[in-house]
Enzyme design. Structure first.
Site, PDB file in Angstrom:
ATOM      1  CE1 TYR A   7      11.369   2.940  -1.703  1.00  0.00           C
ATOM      2  CE2 TYR A   7      11.060   2.571   0.696  1.00  0.00           C
ATOM      3  CZ  TYR A   7      10.424   2.959  -0.286  1.00  0.00           C
ATOM      4  OH  TYR A   7       9.416   3.271  -0.486  1.00  0.00           O
TER       5      TYR A   7
ATOM      6  CG  ASN B 271      27.726  -4.364   2.514  1.00  0.00           C
ATOM      7  OD1 ASN B 271      26.498  -3.853   2.291  1.00  0.00           O
ATOM      8  ND2 ASN B 271      27.751  -5.179   3.580  1.00  0.00           N
TER       9      ASN B 271
ATOM     10  CE  LYS C  15      14.546  -2.012   4.324  1.00  0.00           C
ATOM     11  NZ  LYS C  15      14.216  -0.891   3.155  1.00  0.00           N
TER      12      LYS C  15
ATOM     13  CE1 TYR D 165      15.718  -0.587  11.824  1.00  0.00           C
ATOM     14  CE2 TYR D 165      13.261  -0.300  12.696  1.00  0.00           C
ATOM     15  CZ  TYR D 165      14.590   0.234  11.789  1.00  0.00           C
ATOM     16  OH  TYR D 165      14.311   1.451  11.216  1.00  0.00           O
TER      17      TYR D 165
ATOM     18  CE  LYS E  88      18.227   2.372  12.021  1.00  0.00           C
ATOM     19  NZ  LYS E  88      18.965   3.036  10.955  1.00  0.00           N
TER      20      LYS E  88
ATOM     21  CG  ASN F 195       8.098  -3.127   5.803  1.00  0.00           C
ATOM     22  OD1 ASN F 195       9.148  -3.310   5.699  1.00  0.00           O
ATOM     23  ND2 ASN F 195       7.662  -3.004   7.277  1.00  0.00           N
TER      24      ASN F 195
ATOM     25  CB  SER G 267      -2.094 -12.236   6.105  1.00  0.00           C
ATOM     26  OG  SER G 267      -1.960 -13.266   5.468  1.00  0.00           O
TER      27      SER G 267
ATOM     28  CG  PHE H 178      -0.766  -9.156  10.279  1.00  0.00           C
ATOM     29  CD1 PHE H 178      -0.932 -10.597   9.899  1.00  0.00           C
ATOM     30  CD2 PHE H 178       0.428  -8.656   9.610  1.00  0.00           C
ATOM     31  CE1 PHE H 178      -0.005 -11.369   9.244  1.00  0.00           C
ATOM     32  CE2 PHE H 178       1.301  -9.375   8.685  1.00  0.00           C
ATOM     33  CZ  PHE H 178       0.979 -10.601   8.494  1.00  0.00           C
TER      34      PHE H 178
ATOM     35  NE  ARG I  72       2.275   0.941  12.018  1.00  0.00           N
ATOM     36  CZ  ARG I  72       1.484   0.350  13.163  1.00  0.00           C
ATOM     37  NH1 ARG I  72       0.417   0.999  13.476  1.00  0.00           N
ATOM     38  NH2 ARG I  72       1.695  -0.981  13.779  1.00  0.00           N
TER      39      ARG I  72
HETATM   40  N1  UFG Z   1       0.309  -5.302   7.872  1.00  0.00           N
HETATM   41  C1  UFG Z   1      -0.474  -6.175   7.450  1.00  0.00           C
HETATM   42  N2  UFG Z   1      -0.163  -7.358   6.672  1.00  0.00           N
HETATM   43  C2  UFG Z   1       0.988  -7.244   6.293  1.00  0.00           C
HETATM   44  C3  UFG Z   1       2.087  -6.420   6.740  1.00  0.00           C
HETATM   45  C4  UFG Z   1       1.564  -5.302   7.540  1.00  0.00           C
HETATM   46  O1  UFG Z   1      -1.703  -6.086   7.927  1.00  0.00           O
HETATM   47  O2  UFG Z   1       1.519  -8.232   5.676  1.00  0.00           O
HETATM   48  C5  UFG Z   1      -0.159  -4.307   8.690  1.00  0.00           C
HETATM   49  C6  UFG Z   1       0.663  -4.179  10.294  1.00  0.00           C
HETATM   50  O3  UFG Z   1      -0.172  -4.929  11.028  1.00  0.00           O
HETATM   51  C7  UFG Z   1       0.729  -2.763  10.421  1.00  0.00           C
HETATM   52  C8  UFG Z   1       0.541  -2.016   9.074  1.00  0.00           C
HETATM   53  O4  UFG Z   1       0.128  -3.090   8.439  1.00  0.00           O
HETATM   54  O5  UFG Z   1      -0.761  -2.325  11.119  1.00  0.00           O
HETATM   55  C9  UFG Z   1       2.035  -1.379   8.667  1.00  0.00           C
HETATM   56  O6  UFG Z   1       2.782  -2.592   9.005  1.00  0.00           O
HETATM   57  P1  UFG Z   1       4.418  -2.280   8.456  1.00  0.00           P
HETATM   58  O7  UFG Z   1       5.079  -3.871   8.617  1.00  0.00           O
HETATM   59  O8  UFG Z   1       4.409  -1.900   6.933  1.00  0.00           O
HETATM   60  O9  UFG Z   1       5.058  -1.361   9.253  1.00  0.00           O
HETATM   61  P2  UFG Z   1       5.451  -1.162  10.688  1.00  0.00           P
HETATM   62  O10 UFG Z   1       4.712   0.129  11.306  1.00  0.00           O
HETATM   63  O11 UFG Z   1       5.233  -2.399  11.572  1.00  0.00           O
HETATM   64  O12 UFG Z   1       7.017  -0.854  10.834  1.00  0.00           O
HETATM   65  C10 UFG Z   1       7.561  -0.189   9.673  1.00  0.00           C
HETATM   66  C11 UFG Z   1       8.848  -0.566   9.617  1.00  0.00           C
HETATM   67  C12 UFG Z   1       9.980  -0.411  10.528  1.00  0.00           C
HETATM   68  C13 UFG Z   1       9.922   1.303  10.960  1.00  0.00           C
HETATM   69  C14 UFG Z   1       8.489   1.585  11.301  1.00  0.00           C
HETATM   70  C15 UFG Z   1       8.540   2.971  11.646  1.00  0.00           C
HETATM   71  O13 UFG Z   1       8.882  -2.070   9.147  1.00  0.00           O
HETATM   72  O14 UFG Z   1      11.237  -0.559  10.208  1.00  0.00           O
HETATM   73  O15 UFG Z   1       7.742   1.271  10.145  1.00  0.00           O
HETATM   74  O16 UFG Z   1       7.181   3.321  11.780  1.00  0.00           O
HETATM   75  F1  UFG Z   1      10.782   1.433  12.159  1.00  0.00           F
END
Ligand code: UFG
Length: 334
Positions: free
Chosen positions: A11, A32, A84, A149, A153, A199, A216, A218, A231
């Site tokens: 990506y 790969n 990741k 993960y 890093k 994500n 959903s 969260f 975020r």
């Molecule tokens: N969320 C939901 N529902 C979902 C998925 C996510 O409500 O189905 C919420 C999470 O609770 C969070 C926000 O959306 O509040 C963002 O969640 P993501 O999973 O999109 O991203 P994260 O911040 O958890 O983590 C991501 C990547 C990591 C990276 C990080 C860097 O997954 O690999 O950002 O900030 F390291």
């Protein structure tokens, strides 16, 4: 002189290869296809009208990697080859430590052997762990990580600092990404998570397209303006351009370890994303409130000042454009 891009079919890797080719760099991709598809390579050629060398190699295979260095005139490496998924890393820690940490060591050893010492490394905002000081600046303490993960890093960052301490001819940029979303405006390359996305953005996009039923959310009891997680989302093309700027910085400085946050400095909530996505797609994104996801924190965003001052880099795509480009990719390809 060429830039070697490991994980260049992925990506962020594919978007960075596009930007490298567009500024006239020669590129060699090593991938790969463990989390990407061969058709991405054609898409890159289609977008740029340019070609590049490609090797289907696992970067843990030092012998094959060494051959790539012997066959080409490589002057810098950008490493995107890494697993990741946060959740998966808690279930398969050995896979993560092997692919990410041992993979980086394999690459660094081959680089060292071939006297190639300019390296741009993909790190993450999660190295700040449970830091409570927002916005995150680069000098905050790192290492209080919450999943394997993030720990991989963090470990690689520490390895890179030690490598430089021992040999000052290394020239290293560590880029701490915030949350990359969006896609190239052509809609030819984008994010392709395997299986059901973890994500937020890829999930929301699939709900809008009707591939998944509902989102959903969260938790809606966080200490944030609307109670949902906040975020710092950054357009993947801005992120890609950050790598070009980091490379230019290394070429100017000749040696050192340079660490930068790549984010916008702005925070958006889960419900902000739902609303903006509905607006740009004209589709409904049904959602239900669920319990908090283990390991999540309420809110974080970057202070991107250092990258602006030292790299002359700043994110230019706003949140709406990020949602638009993510939608364009999903709408075109599904
Ligand atoms: N969320 C939901 N529902 C979902 C998925 C996510 O409500 O189905 C919420 C999470 O609770 C969070 C926000 O959306 O509040 C963002 O969640 P993501 O999973 O999109 O991203 P994260 O911040 O958890 O983590 C991501 C990547 C990591 C990276 C990080 C860097 O997954 O690999 O950002 O900030 F390291």
């Amino acid at each position: 002189m060429s830039i070697l891009v490991t994980g260049g079919a992925g990506y962020i890797g594919s978007h960075t290869v596009v930007e490298l080719l567009q500024v006239g760099r020669d590129v060699i991709i090593v991938d790969n296809f463990s989390n990407s598809k061969p058709k991405v390579l054609d898409a890159i050629r289609q977008i740029t009208g340019k070609n590049f060398k490609f090797y289907e190699i696992d970067y843990l295979d030092t012998e094959k990697l060494d051959k790539v260095f012997k066959e080409n005139d490589i002057d810098a490496v950008i490493n995107f080859a890494g697993f990741k998924a946060v959740g998966e890393s808690t279930k398969k820690p050995l896979d993560y430590y092997t692919n990410n940490v041992a993979g980086a060591l394999s690459l660094l050893n081959v680089m060292n052997k071939n006297n190639v010492k300019t390296f741009v490394f993909s790190s993450t905002a999660t190295v700040y762990g449970n830091s409570t000081e927002i916005p995150y600046t680069e000098d905050l303490k790192t290492g209080d990580t919450t999943n394997p993960y993030a720990t991989t890093k963090y470990f690689i960052e520490e390895i890179l600092k030690d490598v430089y301490k021992a040999d000052n001819s290394w020239n290293i940029a560590i880029l701490r990404y915030f949350n990359p979303i969006g896609a190239h405006e052509s809609g030819l390359i984008g994010e392709e998570p395997q299986g059901i996305p973890n994500n937020l953005m890829p999930y929301v996009a699939r709900v809008a397209k009707g591939i998944l039923k509902e989102l959903s959310v969260f938790g809606n009891d966080y200490n944030t303006p609307d109670g949902t997680g906040v975020r710092d989302y950054i357009h993947v093309v801005d992120l890609a351009i950050g790598h070009i700027k980091a490379l230019e910085k290394l070429e100017k400085e000749k040696h050192g370890v340079f660490i930068y946050n790549l984010g916008t400095g702005k925070g958006y909530s889960v419900l902000d994303m739902v609303k903006t996505f509905e607006e740009v797609s004209g589709k409904k994104v049904p959602y239900k409130i669920e319990p908090r996801r283990p390991g999540d924190i309420d809110m974080f965003y970057s202070d991107p000042t250092k990258a602006k001052e030292e790299l002359g880099w700043e994110a230019t795509h706003d949140f709406k454009q990020m949602c638009k480009d993510s939608w364009n990719y999903i709408d075109k390809n599904y």
